[in-house]
Design a protein around this motif. Sequence first.
Motif, PDB file in Angstrom:
ATOM      1  N   ASP A 172      29.390  24.900 -29.041  1.00 46.05           N
ATOM      2  CA  ASP A 172      29.489  25.533 -27.723  1.00 46.05           C
ATOM      3  C   ASP A 172      29.483  24.503 -26.605  1.00 46.05           C
ATOM      4  O   ASP A 172      29.765  24.834 -25.465  1.00 46.05           O
ATOM      5  CB  ASP A 172      28.301  26.475 -27.489  1.00 46.05           C
ATOM      6  CG  ASP A 172      28.399  27.744 -28.300  1.00 46.05           C
ATOM      7  OD1 ASP A 172      29.512  28.211 -28.542  1.00 46.05           O
ATOM      8  OD2 ASP A 172      27.345  28.261 -28.690  1.00 46.05           O
ATOM      9  N   GLY A 173      29.097  23.262 -26.910  1.00 46.91           N
ATOM     10  CA  GLY A 173      28.962  22.246 -25.873  1.00 46.91           C
ATOM     11  C   GLY A 173      27.621  22.363 -25.172  1.00 46.91           C
ATOM     12  O   GLY A 173      26.739  23.098 -25.602  1.00 46.91           O
ATOM     13  N   THR A 174      27.491  21.661 -24.088  1.00 47.14           N
ATOM     14  CA  THR A 174      26.224  21.671 -23.353  1.00 47.14           C
ATOM     15  C   THR A 174      26.247  22.755 -22.275  1.00 47.14           C
ATOM     16  O   THR A 174      27.317  23.160 -21.809  1.00 47.14           O
ATOM     17  CB  THR A 174      25.966  20.294 -22.702  1.00 47.14           C
ATOM     18  OG1 THR A 174      27.073  19.966 -21.852  1.00 47.14           O
ATOM     19  CG2 THR A 174      25.814  19.210 -23.762  1.00 47.14           C
ATOM     20  N   THR A 175      25.085  23.192 -21.880  1.00 48.67           N
ATOM     21  CA  THR A 175      24.952  24.248 -20.868  1.00 48.67           C
ATOM     22  C   THR A 175      25.685  23.857 -19.583  1.00 48.67           C
ATOM     23  O   THR A 175      25.533  22.744 -19.091  1.00 48.67           O
ATOM     24  CB  THR A 175      23.466  24.497 -20.561  1.00 48.67           C
ATOM     25  OG1 THR A 175      22.815  24.849 -21.777  1.00 48.67           O
ATOM     26  CG2 THR A 175      23.290  25.621 -19.548  1.00 48.67           C
ATOM     27  N   GLY A 176      26.499  24.766 -19.094  1.00 46.28           N
ATOM     28  CA  GLY A 176      27.221  24.532 -17.846  1.00 46.28           C
ATOM     29  C   GLY A 176      28.547  23.813 -18.007  1.00 46.28           C
ATOM     30  O   GLY A 176      29.243  23.576 -17.032  1.00 46.28           O
TER      31      GLY A 176
END
Length: 118
Positions: A52-56
């Motif tokens: 999902d990748g990193t938040t934001g």
Amino acid sequence: TKAKHVLLALDCCYGGGVSELRGSSDQPIDKLLRRKAHIVFASSLKDEQASDGTTGNHSPFAQAFLDVLKDPARKSVTSSDLNVAITNALREFPDQTPQMGHRPKGGTGQFVFFTQRP
């Protein structure tokens, strides 16, 4: 859609499910997957979990996709160009294998993004 070529991009939790999306249900995506000359990009195989990748931030799959489209040196981008760029960008994620395929099997054609006016 009446388009000659349709591009589907399935990211994260839906990415690996593209091989499951065939059959005879009345779901709109199922109907689309039975039509000719469309290209499917999936962020992973069905037994893999896509990052999902990193938040934001975008997922790595989506970021690779966008990076190619934002490249100022390109006037157009084909689905094959996208496939190479996404595959290269995701090499650092050994548990995630991006996929490109034509549905139905044996379909042909390219989806082309014109990033600048010809």
